[in-house]
Write a protein that holds these residues in place. Structure first.
Motif, PDB file in Angstrom:
ATOM      1  N   LEU A 139       0.830  -1.207   0.000  1.00 24.33           N
ATOM      2  CA  LEU A 139       0.000   0.000   0.000  1.00 24.33           C
ATOM      3  C   LEU A 139       0.861   1.252   0.000  1.00 24.33           C
ATOM      4  CD1 LEU A 139      -2.841   1.231   0.202  1.00 24.33           C
ATOM      5  CD2 LEU A 139      -2.639   1.064   2.708  1.00 24.33           C
ATOM      6  N   LEU A 140       1.971   1.226   0.754  1.00 24.66           N
ATOM      7  CA  LEU A 140       2.873   2.371   0.795  1.00 24.66           C
ATOM      8  C   LEU A 140       3.463   2.644  -0.581  1.00 24.66           C
ATOM      9  CD1 LEU A 140       4.605   4.489   2.296  1.00 24.66           C
ATOM     10  CD2 LEU A 140       6.254   2.654   2.747  1.00 24.66           C
ATOM     11  N   TRP A 141       3.883   1.596  -1.290  1.00 29.35           N
ATOM     12  CA  TRP A 141       4.491   1.786  -2.610  1.00 29.35           C
ATOM     13  C   TRP A 141       3.473   2.350  -3.606  1.00 29.35           C
ATOM     14  CZ3 TRP A 141       7.205  -2.512  -5.955  1.00 29.35           C
ATOM     15  CH2 TRP A 141       8.113  -1.888  -6.836  1.00 29.35           C
ATOM     16  N   ALA A 142       2.272   1.772  -3.591  1.00 26.11           N
ATOM     17  CA  ALA A 142       1.243   2.259  -4.516  1.00 26.11           C
ATOM     18  C   ALA A 142       0.870   3.709  -4.206  1.00 26.11           C
ATOM     19  CB  ALA A 142       0.021   1.353  -4.438  1.00 26.11           C
ATOM     20  N   THR A 143       0.758   4.028  -2.915  1.00 29.26           N
ATOM     21  CA  THR A 143       0.410   5.403  -2.522  1.00 29.26           C
ATOM     22  C   THR A 143       1.526   6.368  -2.899  1.00 29.26           C
ATOM     23  OG1 THR A 143      -0.882   4.537  -0.671  1.00 29.26           O
ATOM     24  CG2 THR A 143      -0.236   6.859  -0.581  1.00 29.26           C
ATOM     25  N   LEU A 144       2.789   5.944  -2.691  1.00 28.56           N
ATOM     26  CA  LEU A 144       3.920   6.800  -3.037  1.00 28.56           C
ATOM     27  C   LEU A 144       3.961   7.079  -4.542  1.00 28.56           C
ATOM     28  CD1 LEU A 144       6.500   8.215  -2.053  1.00 28.56           C
ATOM     29  CD2 LEU A 144       7.711   6.048  -2.375  1.00 28.56           C
ATOM     30  N   LEU A 145       3.704   6.049  -5.342  1.00 26.96           N
ATOM     31  CA  LEU A 145       3.688   6.243  -6.794  1.00 26.96           C
ATOM     32  C   LEU A 145       2.552   7.175  -7.219  1.00 26.96           C
ATOM     33  CD1 LEU A 145       4.432   2.598  -8.026  1.00 26.96           C
ATOM     34  CD2 LEU A 145       5.890   4.601  -8.343  1.00 26.96           C
ATOM     35  N   LEU A 176      -1.266  -3.573  -9.514  1.00 25.03           N
ATOM     36  CA  LEU A 176      -0.078  -4.369  -9.823  1.00 25.03           C
ATOM     37  C   LEU A 176       1.091  -3.997  -8.925  1.00 25.03           C
ATOM     38  CD1 LEU A 176       1.458  -6.376 -11.645  1.00 25.03           C
ATOM     39  CD2 LEU A 176       1.930  -4.456 -13.184  1.00 25.03           C
ATOM     40  N   PHE A 177       1.333  -2.715  -8.740  1.00 27.93           N
ATOM     41  CA  PHE A 177       2.426  -2.276  -7.863  1.00 27.93           C
ATOM     42  C   PHE A 177       2.140  -2.655  -6.399  1.00 27.93           C
ATOM     43  CE2 PHE A 177       3.712   0.419 -11.430  1.00 27.93           C
ATOM     44  CZ  PHE A 177       5.100   0.278 -11.347  1.00 27.93           C
ATOM     45  N   PHE A 178       0.871  -2.615  -6.009  1.00 26.71           N
ATOM     46  CA  PHE A 178       0.511  -3.016  -4.649  1.00 26.71           C
ATOM     47  C   PHE A 178       0.872  -4.493  -4.413  1.00 26.71           C
ATOM     48  CE2 PHE A 178      -2.616  -5.150  -1.939  1.00 26.71           C
ATOM     49  CZ  PHE A 178      -2.398  -4.490  -0.742  1.00 26.71           C
ATOM     50  N   GLY A 179       0.467  -5.352  -5.333  1.00 26.35           N
ATOM     51  CA  GLY A 179       0.782  -6.775  -5.180  1.00 26.35           C
ATOM     52  C   GLY A 179       2.268  -7.047  -5.268  1.00 26.35           C
ATOM     53  N   LEU A 180       2.940  -6.353  -6.202  1.00 25.98           N
ATOM     54  CA  LEU A 180       4.381  -6.539  -6.333  1.00 25.98           C
ATOM     55  C   LEU A 180       5.115  -6.068  -5.088  1.00 25.98           C
ATOM     56  CD1 LEU A 180       6.635  -7.432  -8.227  1.00 25.98           C
ATOM     57  CD2 LEU A 180       6.716  -5.107  -9.137  1.00 25.98           C
ATOM     58  N   VAL A 225       4.906  19.383 -16.720  1.00 22.89           N
ATOM     59  CA  VAL A 225       6.155  19.308 -17.468  1.00 22.89           C
ATOM     60  C   VAL A 225       6.082  18.065 -18.338  1.00 22.89           C
ATOM     61  CG1 VAL A 225       8.662  19.202 -17.330  1.00 22.89           C
ATOM     62  CG2 VAL A 225       7.366  20.465 -15.609  1.00 22.89           C
ATOM     63  N   HIS A 226       6.504  18.154 -19.598  1.00 26.14           N
ATOM     64  CA  HIS A 226       6.282  17.072 -20.547  1.00 26.14           C
ATOM     65  C   HIS A 226       7.089  15.811 -20.215  1.00 26.14           C
ATOM     66  CE1 HIS A 226      10.023  18.788 -22.176  1.00 26.14           C
ATOM     67  NE2 HIS A 226      10.213  17.596 -22.753  1.00 26.14           N
ATOM     68  N   TRP A 227       8.237  15.965 -19.498  1.00 23.07           N
ATOM     69  CA  TRP A 227       9.034  14.789 -19.186  1.00 23.07           C
ATOM     70  C   TRP A 227       8.728  14.236 -17.797  1.00 23.07           C
ATOM     71  CZ3 TRP A 227      12.013  16.269 -15.082  1.00 23.07           C
ATOM     72  CH2 TRP A 227      12.338  17.631 -14.981  1.00 23.07           C
ATOM     73  N   LEU A 228       7.645  14.693 -17.178  1.00 25.79           N
ATOM     74  CA  LEU A 228       7.199  14.162 -15.895  1.00 25.79           C
ATOM     75  C   LEU A 228       5.761  13.670 -16.033  1.00 25.79           C
ATOM     76  CD1 LEU A 228       8.547  16.779 -13.309  1.00 25.79           C
ATOM     77  CD2 LEU A 228       9.418  14.481 -13.742  1.00 25.79           C
ATOM     78  N   GLY A 229       5.430  12.654 -15.247  1.00 25.49           N
ATOM     79  CA  GLY A 229       4.060  12.172 -15.191  1.00 25.49           C
ATOM     80  C   GLY A 229       3.799  11.014 -16.129  1.00 25.49           C
ATOM     81  N   VAL A 230       2.988  10.059 -15.622  1.00 31.72           N
ATOM     82  CA  VAL A 230       2.611   8.854 -16.358  1.00 31.72           C
ATOM     83  C   VAL A 230       1.133   8.603 -16.078  1.00 31.72           C
ATOM     84  CG1 VAL A 230       2.946   6.355 -16.582  1.00 31.72           C
ATOM     85  CG2 VAL A 230       4.914   7.842 -16.247  1.00 31.72           C
ATOM     86  N   PRO A 231       0.362   8.264 -17.060  1.00 32.68           N
ATOM     87  CA  PRO A 231      -1.054   7.939 -16.801  1.00 32.68           C
ATOM     88  C   PRO A 231      -1.197   6.627 -16.037  1.00 32.68           C
ATOM     89  CG  PRO A 231      -0.499   7.532 -19.102  1.00 32.68           C
ATOM     90  CD  PRO A 231       0.669   8.220 -18.505  1.00 32.68           C
ATOM     91  N   LEU A 232      -1.321   6.714 -14.713  1.00 28.50           N
ATOM     92  CA  LEU A 232      -1.457   5.535 -13.863  1.00 28.50           C
ATOM     93  C   LEU A 232      -2.931   5.150 -13.741  1.00 28.50           C
ATOM     94  CD1 LEU A 232       1.014   6.082 -10.865  1.00 28.50           C
ATOM     95  CD2 LEU A 232       1.157   4.347 -12.641  1.00 28.50           C
TER      96      LEU A 232
END
Length: 358
Positions: free
Chosen positions: A89-95, A121-125, A107-114
């Motif tokens: 949960l911490l990893w998913a929340t941090l992302l 997936l990141f929570f389980g991983l 900024v065009h080189w920052l950010g990803v459509p999560l």
């Protein structure tokens, strides 16, 4: 952290593994989300490093608090399961938080459509990686515990060996003293001056032997000095009946051996051999260095008509046990009677150097 991970090399390896994991996850995220790889890397790699540091310390301290050999498996599984869920949960929340801040900066080189599936997936991983980190920490802790137990076992074995050697040495001294006092008692009625001389020499012998009590090993030369004191005591009693022939290799004089190892053999040779002969005989003492071995032989004549008994064997048994305790299978002692000669041979590693302190 302690153990192998506390070393600089371990920290570098852990950092490289985390960077590799972050880059791999960034590549996967870029392919799945259809975002530039740089955007995904700037999002995932820092979050992975923060996650790795936090979960690494958390797993380490939980593994210390819930050791495998002191806690119930169900309790360990429950605590680690809850911690793994919180880690995921911490990893998913941090992302999610980092990505939201990046999108707000526009900024065009920052950010990803999560998307929600990606966060899941990141929570389980994250939960799986936490369990893996806990397993690694348990392995490291068990490794350190096994090494510590092995070291303590070796220390206990050495202490037991030293205690056994001290016990054997305390058995030798009274044995020799009682025999010497009996000799003095027998001499007083026929040679009072000789008895006085033997008493003085006996005091000198024990004064020198006690000065070596603090040493685990002495040189063969020092042992021979003690033996000469002992033979001087006995020659007061036996006179011309006791003859001594010494053949010592110069290379053997500096070799180390346990104190008073040869003296009981010489004492046995006088008491059980020459003492029973009307004309006495020659006591032979030989020592030589043969490569990596120190070889010692003590020979004395015996009555050819006498039976095989040689007293209660205190001297020979002590020599055998002391050699076994000091050198294990590297040393040996053999004795045999061949006609009118009794011979004891010793073989041990030829060690040289400074006299060892106890």
């Amino acid at each position: 952290m302690s153990g192998p991970l506390s070393k600089r090399r371990g920290a570098v390896v852990a950092l490289l593994v985390c960077l590799a994991l972050g880059l791999a996850l960034a590549f996967v995220l870029a392919r799945v989300a259809g975002a530039p790889w740089l955007n995904a890397a700037l999002l995932v790699v820092p979050a992975t490093l923060v996650y790795a540091i936090g979960t690494g310390f958390s797993a380490f301290y939980l593994c210390r608090a819930y050791p495998l050999n002191a806690r119930h498996p169900a309790a360990i599984a429950g605590v680690m399961g809850v911690a793994a869920l919180f880690a995921g949960l911490l990893w998913a929340t941090l992302l999610q938080f980092s990505n939201s801040v990046s999108l707000l900066l526009d900024v065009h080189w920052l950010g990803v459509p999560l998307t929600q599936p990606l966060l899941a997936l990141f929570f389980g991983l994250g939960a799986l990686l936490y369990c893996l980190a806990a397993a690694v920490h348990y392995l490291l802790l068990e490794f350190v515990r096994a090494k510590t137990a092995e070291q303590r076992g070796l220390e206990a074995q050495l202490m037991a060996q030293e205690a056994q050697l001290r016990m054997l040495r305390t058995q030798i001294d009274p044995h020799f003293l009682f025999n010497s006092l009996n000799s003095i008692s027998a001499l007083t009625s026929i040679n009072a001056a000789g008895a006085r001389q033997m008493t003085v020499q006996l005091a000198s012998f024990f004064r020198q032997s006690l000065s070596m009590e603090a040493h685990k090993h002495i040189t063969l030369h020092e042992e021979l000095v003690l033996i000469r004191h002992f033979l001087a005591i006995e020659q007061v009693r036996f006179g011309e009946r006791l003859q001594v022939a010494v053949a010592i290799d110069d290379a053997a004089l500096a070799c180390l051996l346990p104190p008073m190892l040869i003296q009981p053999l010489v004492e046995n040779a006088v008491k059980h051999g020459i003492c029973g002969l009307t004309d006495g005989g020659v006591l032979d003492i030989e020592a030589r260095r043969a490569g990596s071995l120190l070889q010692i032989a003590v020979r004395n004549p015996v009555d050819a008509d006498q039976g095989p008994s040689r007293g209660n064997g205190v001297g020979l048994d002590n020599v055998r046990q002391r050699l076994a305790s000091a050198y294990g299978h590297e040393a040996s002692v053999h004795w045999a009677r061949r006609g009118g000669t009794f011979e004891v041979t010793l073989s041990m590693p030829a060690q040289t150097g400074d006299t060892e302190e106890a």
